[in-house]
Design an enzyme around this catalytic site. Structure first.
Site, PDB file in Angstrom:
ATOM      1  N   TRP A 170      -6.406   2.307  10.338  1.00  0.00           N
ATOM      2  CA  TRP A 170      -6.459   2.099   8.895  1.00  0.00           C
ATOM      3  C   TRP A 170      -6.201   0.646   8.522  1.00  0.00           C
ATOM      4  O   TRP A 170      -6.742   0.136   7.535  1.00  0.00           O
ATOM      5  CB  TRP A 170      -5.461   3.008   8.187  1.00  0.00           C
ATOM      6  CG  TRP A 170      -5.452   2.811   6.709  1.00  0.00           C
ATOM      7  CD1 TRP A 170      -4.452   2.316   5.948  1.00  0.00           C
ATOM      8  CD2 TRP A 170      -6.523   3.095   5.814  1.00  0.00           C
ATOM      9  NE1 TRP A 170      -4.824   2.272   4.637  1.00  0.00           N
ATOM     10  CE2 TRP A 170      -6.099   2.744   4.524  1.00  0.00           C
ATOM     11  CE3 TRP A 170      -7.819   3.606   5.989  1.00  0.00           C
ATOM     12  CZ2 TRP A 170      -6.907   2.890   3.399  1.00  0.00           C
ATOM     13  CZ3 TRP A 170      -8.625   3.748   4.875  1.00  0.00           C
ATOM     14  CH2 TRP A 170      -8.168   3.393   3.603  1.00  0.00           C
ATOM     15  N   TYR A 209       0.831  -1.201   0.000  1.00  0.00           N
ATOM     16  CA  TYR A 209       0.000   0.000   0.000  1.00  0.00           C
ATOM     17  C   TYR A 209       0.868   1.254   0.000  1.00  0.00           C
ATOM     18  O   TYR A 209       0.641   2.196  -0.757  1.00  0.00           O
ATOM     19  CB  TYR A 209      -0.912  -0.038   1.220  1.00  0.00           C
ATOM     20  CG  TYR A 209      -1.724   1.206   1.420  1.00  0.00           C
ATOM     21  CD1 TYR A 209      -2.782   1.514   0.581  1.00  0.00           C
ATOM     22  CD2 TYR A 209      -1.415   2.079   2.457  1.00  0.00           C
ATOM     23  CE1 TYR A 209      -3.519   2.666   0.764  1.00  0.00           C
ATOM     24  CE2 TYR A 209      -2.148   3.235   2.643  1.00  0.00           C
ATOM     25  CZ  TYR A 209      -3.196   3.515   1.799  1.00  0.00           C
ATOM     26  OH  TYR A 209      -3.908   4.667   1.972  1.00  0.00           O
ATOM     27  N   GLU A 249     -12.400   6.032   3.659  1.00  0.00           N
ATOM     28  CA  GLU A 249     -11.987   6.981   4.700  1.00  0.00           C
ATOM     29  C   GLU A 249     -13.127   7.267   5.661  1.00  0.00           C
ATOM     30  O   GLU A 249     -12.934   7.371   6.871  1.00  0.00           O
ATOM     31  CB  GLU A 249     -11.473   8.277   4.080  1.00  0.00           C
ATOM     32  CG  GLU A 249     -10.190   8.136   3.291  1.00  0.00           C
ATOM     33  CD  GLU A 249      -8.985   7.799   4.148  1.00  0.00           C
ATOM     34  OE1 GLU A 249      -9.113   7.794   5.378  1.00  0.00           O
ATOM     35  OE2 GLU A 249      -7.920   7.530   3.578  1.00  0.00           O
TER      36      GLU A 249
END
Length: 503
Positions: free
Chosen positions: A355, A325, A347
């Site tokens: 996250w 990522y 988000e």
């Protein structure tokens, strides 16, 4: 301040509103809360105020005529803002209490039984309000809750305005913890700062505890929070660093968040990670192709040897999913509309969570939300929402799911403008990425004036769960902001390929 309450049980209203702070304020003439018996305007011999519903069904429906006559007697035929307490109403909040206070006078209508004849609502009611997603036997308790919340803010009711301005929800935050004598109770000591007599330190401590409590206990409120000044930003950064230091290596992060199980909403805060991600660029499911949408295969996780060869931002750690990522997505400018919406949705789902939780659930989100297609998501109905709430692979939060549907609609509205959402977003930076140029991860902010402005603008357009912290993470994710450290292997690559100017 005058409040008239239409009810079938006026004694219930009087027994509460004539006591304590509100009762004393009424005795002093500062406010007036009057209960009106709806049955007094039912003129048959039994003073009947309800009847069976047309079309059949259980229960009784309150008659329109007694309600209308009672309303007319109260208002004198003039317009007085009228609120129906209803399970179908908009959620009551502190801001709504302030709005009602500013009116000076309003009428509260207490529903009962199966509800109120719709014709009375159409004729006399200006808005419907609910105090929560649950059902009571009548509207009296909700009406008293609304009346109390409004009346206590009326001038003179409380000895000092700060008495309610420092409480939970006044500025979108929960109140800080409170302590009183003795200094030590059953081995638990009151915080030393509160006993220090240093006013500035006490104020700052209380603000910090308010922010921490909101982050931990109400991530939905925290997602909408906008720092009021630089002091707030410093406290947010401080809380983020504390949480990062306390979290596990694979869940170190920069912004407020919670850990959660797949079954429930988060229970304890850790922190929203720095690498709030740029959206995943995996291939779309078959049949979802749209003109002008670029399809890029999902990035391949690096081998252990490849991972060790590069100097990365510290948050990337040694997890392959995080490294992939970091290397292939985070901070790289995105202009594809589907990808932008994907990251906006993720988000908003991330609000209050770490996250890594969202990253691990990403493909489950993709399958559940139709490849992040805003056209399909905007059309979701209750049946689809029920299936999402039953899906253990995603974050099952009704407010966030509702926000995703509303955000899809708002996103499509922006897409109709020239240049669509992409131009709307990138025009804030004139199409050129902003570069943080940080030496350490501790320097990285949780939000900026730019994220404050975009957050406000998105909310005006109908978007939800787009507080300034979430927006800043989104900007990092889609490359509007390049927040890779200067020592990171990706930093220079992005600058050379896309350019940039100082944040």
């Amino acid at each position: 301040m005058k409040i008239d309450i239409m009810t079938l049980f006026p004694a219930l209203i009087d027994s509460v509103m004539n006591e304590s702070v509100i009762g004393r304020a009424q005795a002093r003439g500062l406010i007036e809360v009057r209960a009106h018996n709806i049955r007094d305007w039912a003129f048959d011999k039994h003073h009947k105020a309800d009847d069976s519903p047309y079309g059949g069904g259980r229960g009784m429906v309150m008659l329109a005529e007694p309600l209308y006559l009672c309303h007319q007697a109260i208002s004198g035929g003039e317009h007085v803002h009228t609120v129906l307490m209803s399970a179908q109403g908009a959620p009551f909040c502190q801001q709504k209490a302030r709005e009602l206070l500013e009116r000076g006078r309003f009428i509260l209508v207490c529903g009962h039984y199966e509800g109120v004849d719709q014709r009375f609502i159409d004729e006399c009611v200006d808005e419907e309000i609910s105090i929560g997603d649950f059902v009571l036997t009548g509207g009296e308790i909700p009406a008293m809750a609304v009346a109390d919340a409004v009346c206590r803010m009326a001038p003179g009711v409380l000895p000092d305005e700060t008495a309610f301005q420092e409480e939970s929800h006044w500025d979108g935050l929960l109140e800080h913890p409170q302590y009183t004598r003795p200094e030590v109770w059953r081995g638990r000591a009151a915080p030393e700062v509160l006993l220090s007599g240093h006013h500035a330190n006490i104020v700052r401590w209380r603000r910090k505890m308010s922010l921490r409590r909101t982050r931990d206990d109400r991530p939905d409120l925290f997602a909408e929070f906008v720092p009021r000044d630089k002091a707030d930003r410093r406290i947010l950064d401080e809380l983020a660093q504390e949480a990062a230091n306390a979290s596990q290596p694979e869940e170190r992060c920069l912004q407020p968040a919670l850990t959660t199980s797949p079954e429930h909403e988060p229970a304890s805060t850790v922190l929203k990670e720095a690498p709030q991600g740029q959206e995943t660029v995996s291939a779309e499911p078959a049949g979802t192709e749209r003109a002008g949408v670029e399809h890029v295969p999902a990035p391949t996780a690096p081998t252990e040897t490849q991972a060790a060869e590069k100097n990365r931002c510290p948050w990337a750690g040694d997890l392959p999913i995080y490294i992939a990522y970091h290397d292939n997505e985070w901070g790289r400018p995105v202009h594809d509309s589907r990808k932008l919406f994907e990251m906006l949705l993720l988000e908003s789902m991330q609000a209050g969570l770490s996250w890594i939780t969202i990253l691990k659930k990403r493909e489950a989100f993709r399958a559940a939300f139709d490849g992040f297609d805003p056209v399909k998501i905007a059309c979701y109905d209750e049946e689809k929402i029920a299936s999402l709430m039953a899906d253990p692979g995603i974050v099952r939060n009704r407010r966030k799911i509702d926000a995703a549907i509303g955000n899809a609609k708002a996103f499509l509205t922006l897409e109709e403008r020239p240049g669509g959402f992409d131009r709307f977003l990138w025009d804030y930076v004139d199409g050129v990425p902003l570069v943080g140029g940080w030496d350490t991860i501790e320097q990285m902010p949780a939000s900026t004036p730019l994220s404050d402005q975009i957050s406000k603008d998105l909310k005006k357009l109908g978007f939800r769960f787009v507080g300034t912290v979430i927006v800043y993470s989104f900007l990092q994710a889609v490359g509007v902001v390049n927040d890779h450290l200067k020592t990171c292997c990706v930093y220079e690559e992005i600058v050379q390929k896309y350019g940039g100017r100082p944040l």
